[in-house]
Enzyme design. Structure first.
Site, PDB file in Angstrom:
ATOM      1  N   HIS A  14       0.860  -1.186   0.000  1.00 16.80           N
ATOM      2  CA  HIS A  14       0.000   0.000   0.000  1.00 16.80           C
ATOM      3  C   HIS A  14       0.894   1.233   0.000  1.00 16.80           C
ATOM      4  O   HIS A  14       1.696   1.432   0.911  1.00 16.80           O
ATOM      5  CB  HIS A  14      -0.922   0.026   1.218  1.00 16.80           C
ATOM      6  CG  HIS A  14      -1.885   1.176   1.202  1.00 16.80           C
ATOM      7  ND1 HIS A  14      -3.154   1.085   0.670  1.00 16.80           N
ATOM      8  CD2 HIS A  14      -1.756   2.452   1.630  1.00 16.80           C
ATOM      9  CE1 HIS A  14      -3.766   2.234   0.775  1.00 16.80           C
ATOM     10  NE2 HIS A  14      -2.938   3.089   1.363  1.00 16.80           N
ATOM     11  N   CYS A  15       0.761   2.054  -1.019  1.00 14.97           N
ATOM     12  CA  CYS A  15       1.627   3.225  -1.182  1.00 14.97           C
ATOM     13  C   CYS A  15       0.899   4.474  -0.697  1.00 14.97           C
ATOM     14  O   CYS A  15      -0.098   4.883  -1.304  1.00 14.97           O
ATOM     15  CB  CYS A  15       2.029   3.380  -2.652  1.00 14.97           C
ATOM     16  SG  CYS A  15       3.139   4.772  -2.944  1.00 14.97           S
ATOM     17  N   PRO A  16       1.347   5.106   0.385  1.00 15.57           N
ATOM     18  CA  PRO A  16       0.681   6.334   0.841  1.00 15.57           C
ATOM     19  C   PRO A  16       0.867   7.497  -0.118  1.00 15.57           C
ATOM     20  O   PRO A  16       0.042   8.415  -0.139  1.00 15.57           O
ATOM     21  CB  PRO A  16       1.343   6.604   2.200  1.00 15.57           C
ATOM     22  CG  PRO A  16       2.668   5.920   2.116  1.00 15.57           C
ATOM     23  CD  PRO A  16       2.469   4.714   1.253  1.00 15.57           C
TER      24      PRO A  16
END
Length: 382
Positions: free
Chosen positions: A182-184
């Site tokens: 999951h890439c912020p």
């Protein structure tokens, strides 16, 4: 009348009987406490004991509140990170148009001007396109209804079957097909359908930062020297200590009849100098940090792994090594073929139209079933 010997023997008998009874009573109490302790442990283990429990599981339970806080904060801060990426990228583009390009037009030959115009705009187009697609494209979710698709395991959070290479994202609270992470900075999960967009954005952003850092190096040095010289002259005119061959204190107390000399640079020139320094420092820092991340993901793609599968495969490799067996990644098709599958390249010309130019073509496969090489073993990464 009883003799004193009889009294002494009576007393000794009482002492012996007391010493004989005390250990029995103490032993009886200790036995009762031990029975209660064993009974409590049996009840506790019958309710909570799991043979799979280890120190890692206990630590996960202890840090569960922290994980929950990070997951929820990351979800909200994702919007802030996306706005930050857009703001920093826009600031670099504005500085290039207002400060760098005028210098290039006035001092570079025609062929270098054409090179900077063509490459710079192509790189900017690729960065904007892939970032937009990476943030807006859904990573892919397994079907909720019952299908004939083979499943590997059951998701512990969703309590539904999930296909191979599918993992649960605690931030999105959904299972993701071929989940990488999951890439912020995207405020989105990186999965089967947007993995190519994410890596292409990282690659072209790194290339753009390297290009700006190299192109603006001489401008940065000139701007930095100009700022330092301006500070030197400003400090000297105000009677401050300035660096030189030792510390020299210049005072104008006896020169009150003289006017203050004009500044060495105008306000606009000082803003240009600071902008060039900001441009070079920002692009150089991002080039190093993002370049390392891009290189790491390139290694994973070459191996046919995702970030999640890398940890799973490492544990499986250690476990099988203790048994004298060799672990092989079932999704490793060879280095070149791994890149072809990742970019969706089916023929030679696709490297141009699908990699070096903006393309919205879908990835190969549906993310539910996977073709494995013929040499794969019975051990698979799940």
């Amino acid at each position: 009348m009883r003799s004193w010997r009889w009294s002494v023997s009576r007393i000794m008998r009482l002492f012996l009987r007391w010493f004989r009874l005390c250990p029995r009573r103490g032993h009886r109490k200790r036995s009762r406490v031990r029975d209660l302790w064993n009974y409590g442990m049996v009840v506790l283990k019958s309710l909570y004991y799991n043979v799979q429990t280890n120190s890692d599981t206990v630590l996960d339970c202890m840090f569960e509140p922290i994980y929950w806080l990070v997951d929820n904060m990351t979800r909200w801060f994702g919007v802030v990170f996306v706005c930050l990426v857009m703001a920093l990228t826009s600031s670099v583009v504005v500085i290039v148009y207002l400060c760098v390009l005028p210098i290039i037009f006035s001092s570079y030959p025609v062929y270098w001007i054409l090179w900077h115009l063509c490459y710079g705009h192509w790189n900017l187009l690729m960065v904007v396109f892939h970032y937009y697609k990476a943030t807006t494209t859904q990573p892919g979710f397994p079907p909720q209804e019952k299908t004939d698709i083979p499943t590997v395991t059951i998701c512990k959070k969703c309590i539904v079957p999930k296909p191979a290479r599918t993992h649960h994202c605690s931030i999105c609270n959904r299972c993701i097909l071929k989940m990488d992470h999951h890439c912020p900075w995207l405020n989105n999960c990186v999965g089967h359908f947007n993995h190519r967009y994410f890596f292409s954005f990282c690659l072209f952003m790194t290339m753009g930062c390297v290009y700006c850092s190299i192109s603006a190096k001489d401008m940065f040095l000139d701007a930095y020297n100009a700022i330092e010289s301006g500070r030197y002259k400003g400090g000297a005119s105000q009677g401050e200590a300035v660096p030189g061959a030792g510390l020299i204190y210049i005072s104008f107390q006896h020169q009150s009849s003289y006017q203050t000399p004009p500044p060495a640079f105008t306000h606009q020139e000082r803003m240009v100098h600071k902008s060039l320094v900001y441009l070079w420092v920002l692009t150089s820092s991002v080039a190093v940090a993002l370049g390392a991340l891009t290189l790491w993901h390139a290694i994973l793609i070459t191996r046919g792994e995702t970030s999640v599968e890398r940890h799973i495969n490492r544990k499986e490799r250690r476990r099988l090594k203790l048994r004298g067996k060799l672990f092989r990644n079932p999704y490793h098709h060879g280095r070149i073929n791994n890149w072809r599958i990742f970019f969706g390249v089916e023929k030679g010309s696709d490297w141009l139209w699908r990699v070096l130019l903006p393309s919205t073509h879908p990835p190969l496969g549906d993310g539910l079933t996977w073709d494995c090489p013929a040499y794969k073993s019975s051990t698979t990464a799940i």
